[in-house]
Design an enzyme around this catalytic site. Structure first.
Site, PDB file in Angstrom:
ATOM      1  N   TYR A   1       0.846  -1.191   0.000  1.00  0.00           N
ATOM      2  CA  TYR A   1       0.000   0.000   0.000  1.00  0.00           C
ATOM      3  C   TYR A   1       0.880   1.239   0.000  1.00  0.00           C
ATOM      4  CZ  TYR A   1      -3.288   3.562   1.617  1.00  0.00           C
ATOM      5  OH  TYR A   1      -4.050   4.706   1.735  1.00  0.00           O
TER       6      TYR A   1
ATOM      7  N   ASP B   1      -0.336  16.092   4.738  1.00  0.00           N
ATOM      8  CA  ASP B   1      -1.255  15.349   3.868  1.00  0.00           C
ATOM      9  C   ASP B   1      -2.515  16.168   3.637  1.00  0.00           C
ATOM     10  OD1 ASP B   1      -2.471  13.315   2.409  1.00  0.00           O
ATOM     11  OD2 ASP B   1      -3.205  12.282   4.199  1.00  0.00           O
TER      12      ASP B   1
ATOM     13  N   ASP C   1      -3.054   5.370  -2.729  1.00  0.00           N
ATOM     14  CA  ASP C   1      -3.952   6.405  -2.224  1.00  0.00           C
ATOM     15  C   ASP C   1      -4.098   7.487  -3.292  1.00  0.00           C
ATOM     16  OD1 ASP C   1      -5.214   8.466  -0.870  1.00  0.00           O
ATOM     17  OD2 ASP C   1      -3.886   8.406   0.871  1.00  0.00           O
TER      18      ASP C   1
ATOM     19  N   ASP D   1      -6.239  10.046  -3.056  1.00  0.00           N
ATOM     20  CA  ASP D   1      -6.855  11.240  -2.463  1.00  0.00           C
ATOM     21  C   ASP D   1      -8.247  11.495  -3.073  1.00  0.00           C
ATOM     22  OD1 ASP D   1      -4.840  11.658  -0.647  1.00  0.00           O
ATOM     23  OD2 ASP D   1      -3.804  13.189  -1.801  1.00  0.00           O
TER      24      ASP D   1
ATOM     25  N   HIS E   1      -7.457   3.950  -4.415  1.00  0.00           N
ATOM     26  CA  HIS E   1      -8.684   4.343  -3.716  1.00  0.00           C
ATOM     27  C   HIS E   1      -8.892   5.842  -3.825  1.00  0.00           C
ATOM     28  CE1 HIS E   1      -7.012   6.038   0.051  1.00  0.00           C
ATOM     29  NE2 HIS E   1      -6.264   4.960   0.215  1.00  0.00           N
TER      30      HIS E   1
ATOM     31  N   GLU F   1     -11.421   9.120  -2.505  1.00  0.00           N
ATOM     32  CA  GLU F   1     -12.210   9.474  -1.333  1.00  0.00           C
ATOM     33  C   GLU F   1     -13.208  10.590  -1.623  1.00  0.00           C
ATOM     34  OE1 GLU F   1      -9.264  12.358   1.204  1.00  0.00           O
ATOM     35  OE2 GLU F   1      -8.501  10.387   0.607  1.00  0.00           O
TER      36      GLU F   1
ATOM     37  N   CYS G   1      -6.302  13.922   6.687  1.00  0.00           N
ATOM     38  CA  CYS G   1      -6.216  12.548   7.151  1.00  0.00           C
ATOM     39  C   CYS G   1      -7.581  12.136   7.668  1.00  0.00           C
ATOM     40  CB  CYS G   1      -5.165  12.435   8.254  1.00  0.00           C
ATOM     41  SG  CYS G   1      -5.241  10.882   9.175  1.00  0.00           S
TER      42      CYS G   1
ATOM     43  N   ARG H   1     -13.507   5.217  -1.118  1.00  0.00           N
ATOM     44  CA  ARG H   1     -13.404   5.501   0.321  1.00  0.00           C
ATOM     45  C   ARG H   1     -14.466   6.527   0.705  1.00  0.00           C
ATOM     46  NH1 ARG H   1      -8.135   8.367   3.241  1.00  0.00           N
ATOM     47  NH2 ARG H   1      -9.359   9.913   4.393  1.00  0.00           N
TER      48      ARG H   1
ATOM     49  N   GLU I   1     -13.788   4.762   6.157  1.00  0.00           N
ATOM     50  CA  GLU I   1     -12.669   5.320   6.911  1.00  0.00           C
ATOM     51  C   GLU I   1     -13.082   5.805   8.296  1.00  0.00           C
ATOM     52  OE1 GLU I   1      -9.883   5.347   7.789  1.00  0.00           O
ATOM     53  OE2 GLU I   1      -8.600   6.929   6.985  1.00  0.00           O
TER      54      GLU I   1
ATOM     55  N   ASN J   1      -8.670   0.077   7.682  1.00  0.00           N
ATOM     56  CA  ASN J   1      -7.451   0.868   7.875  1.00  0.00           C
ATOM     57  C   ASN J   1      -6.996   0.747   9.322  1.00  0.00           C
ATOM     58  OD1 ASN J   1      -5.412   2.750   7.957  1.00  0.00           O
ATOM     59  ND2 ASN J   1      -6.732   4.532   7.679  1.00  0.00           N
TER      60      ASN J   1
END
Length: 301
Positions: free
Chosen positions: A51, A65, A92, A94, A119, A121, A129, A162, A192, A215
């Site tokens: 990952y 982040d 990821d 985003d 993924h 989101e 985060c 996500r 999440e 996660n």
């Protein structure tokens, strides 16, 4: 063996190999790897997939982040991790770096770089985060449109949607969003920042037959669980996103403090990877042997 030899490269695409792992009955364990060396070490430990966390990636760059890096910067990390390990990699993505067309560009760029899954989101920029407060969510239908765009752009890439809705819209809201994203073409759902085992169980019961990702980040809102415990709850994948970076950063902090204190590294020698161990990890001698098999020095008569 060196990746430079074509016969050492995987025959199938990363997306197909990731899907094969995901379709197995046991949970797919995906430790975070924030660079090529971490990927090599995870592979040596026996992991079959990896990952790439946005939080670990940006932190390794000295950045927060907040969705401020670019598709090309992420693709650089994808290429080095895949080149080093040749393992299927979940990345990821985003918020997709924009709207539907940007998402499609991201999918093509990540797949071409060697990613096996991504993924996406449902936050708005600047994203946070998942375990922080005051996250702002996109409209569920706008997110579904992004998922549909991602599915349309991919060749074999696995699409994971996500949702960060549990904190602001409750579990029912998160589940409703998840169902909409599956209808739009998501292969799996990543709920999440769930804060209890009961929440994890409720999501699995509400989404029968849907692949789910857990996660297991440290110092977050989710209670610590093992891979086996998540599997028993009905989850297909588990990630430890920032763990490798946390351990590496703590070790580096100790190193710099020791140099400053002692004027040298001698106190930390027992904790260091030796030169021989480093060369073994990166396969130096395999590359030297490959080079020697191709080029032989010709001595002038």
């Amino acid at each position: 063996m060196p990746y430079l030899i074509a016969s050492n490269l995987p025959g199938e695409s990363a997306g197909r190999r990731f899907r094969t792992l995901l379709d197995r009955p046991e949970i797919l364990q995906l430790p975070g790897a924030h660079n090529g060396m971490a990927a090599l070490q995870a592979k040596a430990a026996g992991f079959e997939g990896l990952y790439l966390s946005g939080a670990a990636m940006t932190a390794s760059m000295g950045l927060p982040d907040l969705g401020i890096i670019t598709v090309d910067e992420v693709a650089f990390f994808i290429r080095q991790i895949v080149r080093a390990s040749r393992l299927p990699l979940l990345v990821d993505g985003d918020t997709g770096y924009g709207e539907a067309l940007n998402v499609m560009h991201m999918v093509r760029a990540f797949e071409e770089a060697g990613a096996g899954a991504v993924h996406l989101e449902d936050q708005l920029l600047p994203k946070k985060c998942g375990h922080l407060n005051d996250k702002k969510l996109a409209d569920a239908r706008d997110m579904a449109a992004k998922v549909a765009a991602a599915a349309r752009a991919r060749r074999d890439l696995v699409i994971v949607a996500r949702t960060d809705a549990a904190a602001s819209e409750g579990l029912d809201g998160a589940i409703a969003r998840a169902k909409l994203y599956v209808e739009a073409g998501a292969d799996a759902i990543f709920p999440e920042a769930l804060t209890s085992i009961e929440m994890f169980r409720a999501v699995a019961e509400a989404l029968p037959g849907v692949k789910l990702l857990a996660n297991m980040t440290e110092f977050g809102r989710t209670p610590y669980q093992t891979a086996a415990e998540f599997e028993a709850l009905g989850y297909s994948m588990v990630i430890w996103p920032v763990s490798s970076l946390r351990v590496a950063n703590k070790a580096q902090e100790k190193l710099y403090a020791a140099i400053r204190r002692d004027g040298g590294t001698q106190a930390l020698l027992p904790e260091m990877q030796t030169r021989a161990e480093l060369y073994d990890a990166i396969g130096l001698h395999d590359y030297e042997a490959l080079d020697a098999s191709i080029i032989k020095t010709v001595v002038p008569a």
